[in-house]
Motif scaffolding. Structure first.
Motif, PDB file in Angstrom:
ATOM      1  N   VAL A  72       0.937  -1.285  -0.143  1.00 49.16           N
ATOM      2  CA  VAL A  72       0.566   0.211   0.490  1.00 49.16           C
ATOM      3  C   VAL A  72       1.095   1.284  -0.118  1.00 49.16           C
ATOM      4  O   VAL A  72       2.162   0.854   1.428  1.00 49.16           O
ATOM      5  CB  VAL A  72      -0.393   0.110   0.772  1.00 49.16           C
ATOM      6  N   ILE A  73       0.515   1.730  -1.257  1.00 53.19           N
ATOM      7  CA  ILE A  73       1.731   3.474  -0.890  1.00 53.19           C
ATOM      8  C   ILE A  73       0.922   4.070  -1.027  1.00 53.19           C
ATOM      9  O   ILE A  73      -0.141   4.690  -1.384  1.00 53.19           O
ATOM     10  CB  ILE A  73       2.586   3.031  -2.547  1.00 53.19           C
ATOM     11  N   GLY A  74       1.825   5.831  -0.386  1.00 49.01           N
ATOM     12  CA  GLY A  74       1.757   6.729   0.301  1.00 49.01           C
ATOM     13  C   GLY A  74       2.217   7.692  -0.061  1.00 49.01           C
ATOM     14  O   GLY A  74       3.446   8.390  -0.460  1.00 49.01           O
ATOM     15  N   SER A  75       2.116   9.062  -0.538  1.00 50.88           N
ATOM     16  CA  SER A  75       2.962  10.422  -0.919  1.00 50.88           C
ATOM     17  C   SER A  75       1.873  11.463  -0.565  1.00 50.88           C
ATOM     18  O   SER A  75       0.515  11.684  -0.687  1.00 50.88           O
ATOM     19  CB  SER A  75       2.969  10.113  -2.579  1.00 50.88           C
ATOM     20  N   PRO A  76       2.536  12.507  -0.415  1.00 51.60           N
ATOM     21  CA  PRO A  76       2.452  13.946  -0.764  1.00 51.60           C
ATOM     22  C   PRO A  76       1.668  14.186  -1.761  1.00 51.60           C
ATOM     23  O   PRO A  76       2.668  13.841  -2.946  1.00 51.60           O
ATOM     24  CB  PRO A  76       2.810  15.424  -0.341  1.00 51.60           C
ATOM     25  N   LEU A  86       6.564   9.271  -5.413  1.00 52.70           N
ATOM     26  CA  LEU A  86       6.094   7.869  -5.490  1.00 52.70           C
ATOM     27  C   LEU A  86       5.719   7.708  -7.646  1.00 52.70           C
ATOM     28  O   LEU A  86       5.651   6.611  -7.720  1.00 52.70           O
ATOM     29  CB  LEU A  86       4.550   8.677  -5.919  1.00 52.70           C
ATOM     30  N   ARG A  87       5.649   8.911  -8.261  1.00 49.27           N
ATOM     31  CA  ARG A  87       6.038   8.561  -9.610  1.00 49.27           C
ATOM     32  C   ARG A  87       6.814   7.271  -9.875  1.00 49.27           C
ATOM     33  O   ARG A  87       6.945   6.624 -10.606  1.00 49.27           O
ATOM     34  CB  ARG A  87       5.830   9.533  -9.793  1.00 49.27           C
ATOM     35  N   ARG A  93       6.817  -0.978 -10.610  1.00 47.50           N
ATOM     36  CA  ARG A  93       6.023  -1.963 -10.601  1.00 47.50           C
ATOM     37  C   ARG A  93       6.393  -2.734 -10.837  1.00 47.50           C
ATOM     38  O   ARG A  93       5.820  -4.087 -10.733  1.00 47.50           O
ATOM     39  CB  ARG A  93       4.505  -1.085 -10.671  1.00 47.50           C
ATOM     40  N   ALA A  94       5.916  -3.061 -12.219  1.00 47.91           N
ATOM     41  CA  ALA A  94       6.450  -4.197 -12.596  1.00 47.91           C
ATOM     42  C   ALA A  94       7.386  -5.689 -11.965  1.00 47.91           C
ATOM     43  O   ALA A  94       7.620  -6.361 -11.584  1.00 47.91           O
ATOM     44  CB  ALA A  94       7.272  -4.665 -14.006  1.00 47.91           C
ATOM     45  N   ASP A  95       8.164  -5.034 -11.168  1.00 48.73           N
ATOM     46  CA  ASP A  95       9.267  -5.204 -10.249  1.00 48.73           C
ATOM     47  C   ASP A  95       8.837  -5.257  -9.377  1.00 48.73           C
ATOM     48  O   ASP A  95       9.720  -5.562  -8.114  1.00 48.73           O
ATOM     49  CB  ASP A  95      10.945  -4.809 -10.691  1.00 48.73           C
ATOM     50  N   LEU A  96       7.998  -5.410  -8.442  1.00 51.53           N
ATOM     51  CA  LEU A  96       7.553  -4.745  -7.137  1.00 51.53           C
ATOM     52  C   LEU A  96       5.543  -6.026  -6.392  1.00 51.53           C
ATOM     53  O   LEU A  96       5.463  -6.472  -8.065  1.00 51.53           O
ATOM     54  CB  LEU A  96       6.678  -3.840  -7.065  1.00 51.53           C
ATOM     55  N   PRO A  97       6.053  -6.035  -5.517  1.00 52.67           N
ATOM     56  CA  PRO A  97       4.731  -6.915  -5.037  1.00 52.67           C
ATOM     57  C   PRO A  97       2.883  -6.419  -5.459  1.00 52.67           C
ATOM     58  O   PRO A  97       3.548  -4.678  -5.346  1.00 52.67           O
ATOM     59  CB  PRO A  97       4.761  -6.823  -3.699  1.00 52.67           C
ATOM     60  N   PRO A  98       2.085  -6.577  -5.356  1.00 56.55           N
ATOM     61  CA  PRO A  98       1.348  -6.075  -5.880  1.00 56.55           C
ATOM     62  C   PRO A  98       0.996  -5.149  -4.564  1.00 56.55           C
ATOM     63  O   PRO A  98       1.169  -5.062  -3.930  1.00 56.55           O
ATOM     64  CB  PRO A  98      -0.805  -6.993  -6.027  1.00 56.55           C
ATOM     65  N   ASP A 120      -4.467   4.701 -12.069  1.00 57.47           N
ATOM     66  CA  ASP A 120      -5.025   4.102 -13.409  1.00 57.47           C
ATOM     67  C   ASP A 120      -4.449   2.976 -13.771  1.00 57.47           C
ATOM     68  O   ASP A 120      -3.757   3.296 -13.964  1.00 57.47           O
ATOM     69  CB  ASP A 120      -5.092   4.752 -14.272  1.00 57.47           C
ATOM     70  N   GLY A 121      -4.939   1.156 -13.349  1.00 56.98           N
ATOM     71  CA  GLY A 121      -3.924   0.310 -14.177  1.00 56.98           C
ATOM     72  C   GLY A 121      -2.983  -0.342 -13.386  1.00 56.98           C
ATOM     73  O   GLY A 121      -2.564  -0.897 -13.289  1.00 56.98           O
ATOM     74  N   ILE A 122      -2.910   0.721 -11.738  1.00 56.87           N
ATOM     75  CA  ILE A 122      -1.569   0.223 -11.476  1.00 56.87           C
ATOM     76  C   ILE A 122      -2.272  -0.994  -9.947  1.00 56.87           C
ATOM     77  O   ILE A 122      -1.593  -2.028  -9.190  1.00 56.87           O
ATOM     78  CB  ILE A 122      -1.141   0.958 -10.892  1.00 56.87           C
ATOM     79  N   GLY A 123      -3.391  -1.425  -9.586  1.00 60.02           N
ATOM     80  CA  GLY A 123      -4.765  -2.424  -8.601  1.00 60.02           C
ATOM     81  C   GLY A 123      -4.298  -3.568  -9.650  1.00 60.02           C
ATOM     82  O   GLY A 123      -3.719  -3.941 -10.986  1.00 60.02           O
ATOM     83  N   ALA A 124      -5.467  -4.234  -8.670  1.00 62.39           N
ATOM     84  CA  ALA A 124      -5.632  -6.028  -9.213  1.00 62.39           C
ATOM     85  C   ALA A 124      -6.140  -5.695 -10.118  1.00 62.39           C
ATOM     86  O   ALA A 124      -7.148  -4.847 -10.684  1.00 62.39           O
ATOM     87  CB  ALA A 124      -6.321  -6.632  -7.710  1.00 62.39           C
TER      88      ALA A 124
END
Ligand code: FMN
Length: 166
Positions: A72-76, A86-87, A93-98, A120-124
């Protein structure tokens, strides 16, 4: 099932929200360090300029997130968008856990119309993941509490649907 909150926070507000969420979700926090925005005035100016020119800083994430089952990711919010650190993380993200969810803090308006486009597109299943948006004034209030509780419930239902072993 070990998940992780990953947060970038320049001045501490988003980090406090990350700690709140980590307590509710029972997970650890990894912090993003872009090594560029720490100075009080220069850091602020550089952050604004980098955000406007869509710069992607090199980041280190401590502790590393490899091996976590979900993030779960967070940012100002910077210049109406996710902060540049965060960008950079989202780009990897292709190399990260979901990524199950996104949380943001901002100084002003509660809703940031550009953020859904950025996530958009980064979630399940390639969807927009649940997104919690608080301002510096709503964290710690009843309205903020309602939004946090709803966000955590969405995350917990996603976590419960992840099969053992990924
Ligand atoms: C460079 C920069 C740009 C910002 N742009 C916005 C903005 O467009 N809209 C807004 O509501 N807040 C904006 N803010 C305020 C931050 O989003 C807000 O203070 C946030 O809670 C800071 O989080 P942090 O303490 O975790 O760094 C900006 C802050 C910085 C440093």
């Amino acid at each position: 099932m070990a998940g992780r909150i990953v947060v970038y926070s320049r001045s501490g507000t988003t980090a406090r929200l990350a700690e709140d969420l980590a307590g509710r979700l029972g997970c650890e926090i990894s912090r993003i360090d872009p090594g560029r925005y720490g100075w009080p005035v220069l850091g602020y100016m550089r952050a604004g300029r980098d955000s406007l020119r869509e710069y992607r800083p090199a980041i280190t994430v401590t502790p590393p997130v490899q091996g976590a089952d979900w993030l779960v990711i967070g940012s100002p919010i910077w210049t109406s968008y996710l902060s540049t650190p965060l960008r950079s993380l989202v780009d990897q993200r292709a190399d990260l856990p979901p990524i199950l969810g996104v949380f943001t803090t901002s100084g002003g308006v509660d809703e940031q119309k550009n953020v859904p486009l950025q996530i958009d597109g980064i979630g399940a299943a390639g969807a927009i993941p649940p997104w919690l948006s608080l301002t510096t004034k709503t964290h710690g209030t009843e309205a903020g509490e309602d939004k946090i509780a709803a966000f955590v419930a969405q995350l917990q239902s996603q976590i419960a649907s992840i099969p053992p072993g990924g």
